[in-house]
Each structure stands twice: as structure tokens, then as C-alpha cells.
Design an enzyme around this catalytic site. Structure first.
Site, PDB file in Angstrom:
ATOM      1  N   PHE A  12       0.922  -0.768  -0.066  1.00  0.00           N
ATOM      2  CA  PHE A  12       0.079   0.060   0.304  1.00  0.00           C
ATOM      3  C   PHE A  12       0.810   1.362   0.377  1.00  0.00           C
ATOM      4  CE2 PHE A  12      -2.344   3.087   3.346  1.00  0.00           C
ATOM      5  CZ  PHE A  12      -3.161   4.155   2.541  1.00  0.00           C
ATOM      6  N   ASP A  32       9.229  -7.104  -3.400  1.00  0.00           N
ATOM      7  CA  ASP A  32       7.949  -7.415  -2.951  1.00  0.00           C
ATOM      8  C   ASP A  32       8.052  -8.758  -2.692  1.00  0.00           C
ATOM      9  OD1 ASP A  32       5.179  -7.875  -1.530  1.00  0.00           O
ATOM     10  OD2 ASP A  32       5.944  -5.421  -1.199  1.00  0.00           O
ATOM     11  N   GLY A  37       0.982  -7.509  -0.476  1.00  0.00           N
ATOM     12  CA  GLY A  37       1.114  -6.264  -1.384  1.00  0.00           C
ATOM     13  C   GLY A  37       0.549  -7.219  -2.665  1.00  0.00           C
ATOM     14  N   TYR A 155       4.755  -6.717  18.246  1.00  0.00           N
ATOM     15  CA  TYR A 155       4.969  -5.564  16.689  1.00  0.00           C
ATOM     16  C   TYR A 155       5.585  -4.578  17.349  1.00  0.00           C
ATOM     17  CZ  TYR A 155       3.773  -3.233  12.867  1.00  0.00           C
ATOM     18  OH  TYR A 155       4.508  -2.550  11.438  1.00  0.00           O
ATOM     19  N   LYS A 159       8.850  -3.726  16.326  1.00  0.00           N
ATOM     20  CA  LYS A 159       9.729  -2.286  15.442  1.00  0.00           C
ATOM     21  C   LYS A 159      11.049  -1.546  16.552  1.00  0.00           C
ATOM     22  CE  LYS A 159       8.473  -1.483  11.815  1.00  0.00           C
ATOM     23  NZ  LYS A 159       8.762  -1.906  10.458  1.00  0.00           N
TER      24      LYS A 159
END
Length: 332
Positions: A12, A32, A37, A155, A159
Site C-alpha cells: 500500500f 516484494d 502486497g 509488533y 519495530k
């Protein structure tokens, strides 16, 4: 003309970034694995003479070596996507977020030590703040995560590790790193399949279904148009003072999830109802969330002079129009 590598380039945000880089005259390699995606996101630029596309997994270190060997800039957007995936497959989310980042940084670190510094953008997330109780988050806020027994926080923690690694390579070898913390990016090409709230609402409304709001709907978020976010990324990468820093990117205009649902209903069909669903029903018994997630954008504005070009109303209308176009049958 720079040679830019965009990981997650068919995603996106990544596809919009690829288009922006091509528009400014760069050569681009979009990479990718198409797990979340789709190459269809690049349909407007496939065949462009300055675009190459590689379908490959970044969980393969040999792919990392190949794509970083000649890059002038690397934009690392590939990551596990969405709350639903984190809840369903935490192992995949953690490994996908950490391992490729570490390998890319190591490859670029070697080039930097050889006198070939490659500018690196790391797409991080507002999730690194966890459930910090402050009403507005500046970049220096504490990270406040729940216990490791609750996968919801995996998550954000993964990160945060990415950020630690990127900034460590900057400190140790001078790798020119810019970290952008994305807050709720929305717009055309975004799917609701991974729990993203605005496209999920729009898809439900266009299908005539009730809009499902989790918990009591009073959670506060902010939503930025993807093209505003991409513009902020490019401004930061062109800003020498942004190197070695983490910067919030998004919108600072708060809205409750309930009010967001009401606005989508008003734009599509005022007769549609809202249904409430607990987090436990949606994501399992050990799910937690934070009540408010709104960024302070002072640093972004100070470094780049950034001002958004899209209102939330414009963004909602554009996403509705894009979703409607996707639903129309292809011409014979």
C-alpha cells in the site's frame, strides 16, 4: 538521479513511494514477496523504463546482498502488516520485522565502512510507544509495553528493535539512517483484510453491511493520507538534520473510531447501522489496545516545513471512490 531500492514496493505505502520516486526522476527497484502486497498496486508504472520489479522474500539473505549491492538509497517498508496478522501469527510478525532489517543494515554497514554510505529509511510505527498514557506522543516518549504473554505488543517491540539497530549502525559506522514512525496511514490501495480500520469500514459500507466497531469506539486515533506520508518521507530523506533521528509521520488531528464510522456511514449510506464487538471476540482473549494514539508533529515540521495537503474528509471520499472502482466489473 539516484538508484533507490524500495522493500515492500508492491504494498500500500510502498507502491505510492515507488511512484513518487519515479516522478522525481530516480531509478527504482521495487522488491516484494506479495504476501500482503500486490503487483497490481504498481499497475500504473509497470513497464516504466526506470522501474525494475523483483518478486522475492527478504527472509533470504542472498536477496538482501543482491538488492543492496548498488543502491544509493534504501527505503525499507517491508514488514508484517496489521493487527489481525499479529494476533494470528506472532512468530511470522516478529521474524519478518527483525531479521531482514538486521541483514539490510549489516550489508549497508559494510558498504559504509568501505566509503560508500547508502542513505537508509526505516519505516517504523507508532506501535513503538506501546500503551504510553500521554495524550500526545513526542519522539522522546517512553515505550510502555504490556507483558510478553500478550502477543499484541510483539509488533511494537519488534519495530523498536529495528529502530535500535538502525540507530546503532548510525552511531557505530556513520550509516546515514532516517527513522519514520508512521501513524495510521490511509488511502487508495489499502486493504481492510489485515484489520486496518478505515478500509474495513468503507468495504462494509459499500457492501451494505453494519460497520463493526471494536470495544466502545471511543479509542482516539489520527489518519493521514498516504500521499502526505510519502511526501514527508522524501522531505526527511532530503534533510541532513534528520539523519540519526526518529521522526513522527502522520496526522495530528484526533478522531474517535466511533466518529470515524459515523463519517463513513454519512458518506455512503446514512441508514447503515454500527455494531460493537469486544477485542476478545475480534482478536482473542489476551488482546490489549491503547486508548489514544496521536502524534506530536513539531519535529517533522521543524525539519521539513511539512504541512498536510489532504483533510480526513477528502481521504475518506477518495478511498470510497477507489473501492467503488475496484468493485466495478472489468470492461469486456
Amino acid at each position: 538521479m539516484a538508484y533507490c531500492v524500495v522493500t515492500g514496493g508492491a504494498g500500500f505505502i510502498g507502491s505510492h513511494l515507488v511512484e513518487a520516486l519515479l516522478a522525481r526522476g530516480d531509478r527504482v527497484l521495487a522488491v516484494d514477496d506479495e504476501s500482503t502486497g500486490s503487483v497490481q498496486n504498481l499497475s500504473g508504472v509497470l513497464g516504466h523504463p526506470r522501474l525494475a520489479y523483483l518478486r522475492a522474500s527478504l527472509m533470504d539473505p542472498t536477496v538482501i546482498e543482491k538488492i543492496t549491492a548498488e543502491a544509493d538509497q534504501v527505503y525499507h517498508l517491508a514488514a508484517a502488516v496489521g493487527v489481525a496478522l499479529i494476533a494470528a501469527d506472532p512468530v511470522r510478525a516478529i521474524e519478518t520485522n527483525i531479521l531482514p532489517t538486521a541483514w539490510i543494515l549489516r550489508a549497508l554497514g559494510r558498504r559504509c565502512q568501505q566509503g560508500q554510505p547508502v542513505k537508509f529509511f526505516l519505516a517504523s510505527s507508532s506501535e513503538v510507544y506501546g500503551k504510553n498514557p500521554q495524550p500526545i506522543w513526542t519522539e522522546g516518549e517512553e515505550m510502555v509495553f504490556g507483558p510478553t504473554s500478550r502477543p499484541r505488543w510483539a509488533y511494537g517491540a519488534s519495530k523498536a528493535i529495528d529502530e535500535f539497530l538502525a540507530l546503532a549502525w548510525h552511531r557505530q559506522v556513520g550509516l546515514p539512517v532516517v527513522v519514520g514512525r508512521f501513524f495510521n496511514v490511509v488511502g487508495p490501495r489499502q486493504s481492510g483484510a489485515y484489520g486496518m480500520v478505515l478500509p474495513r469500514f468503507v468495504e462494509a459500507a459499500l457492501e451494505g453491511r453494519p460497520l463493526v466497531v471494536h470495544d466502545d469506539g471511543q479509542q482516539i486515533r489520527s489518519f493521514a493520507h498516504v500521499r502526505d506520508v510519502v511526501r514527508a518521507v522524501l522531505l526527511l530523506m532530503d534533510c541532513p538534520e534528520a539523519v540519526g533521528r526518529a521522526v513522527n509521520i502522520g496526522s495530528d488531528q484526533p478522531i474517535s473510531i466511533f466518529e470515524l464510522a459515523r463519517r463513513v456511514i454519512a458518506a455512503v449510506d446514512p441508514r447503515l447501522p454500527i455494531q460493537f464487538q469486544s477485542y476478545q471476540e475480534a482478536y482473542g482473549p489476551d488482546f490489549e489496545d491503547c486508548r489514544r494514539r496521536v502524534p506530536d508533529l513539531s519535529l517533522l515540521r521543524q525539519l521539513t516545513g511539512f504541512q498536510p495537503q489532504y483533510t480526513l474528509e477528502q481521504t475518506i471520499q477518495e478511498l470510497i471512490a477507489w473501492k467503488q472502482a475496484q468493485r466495478r466489473p472489468a470492461p469486456a
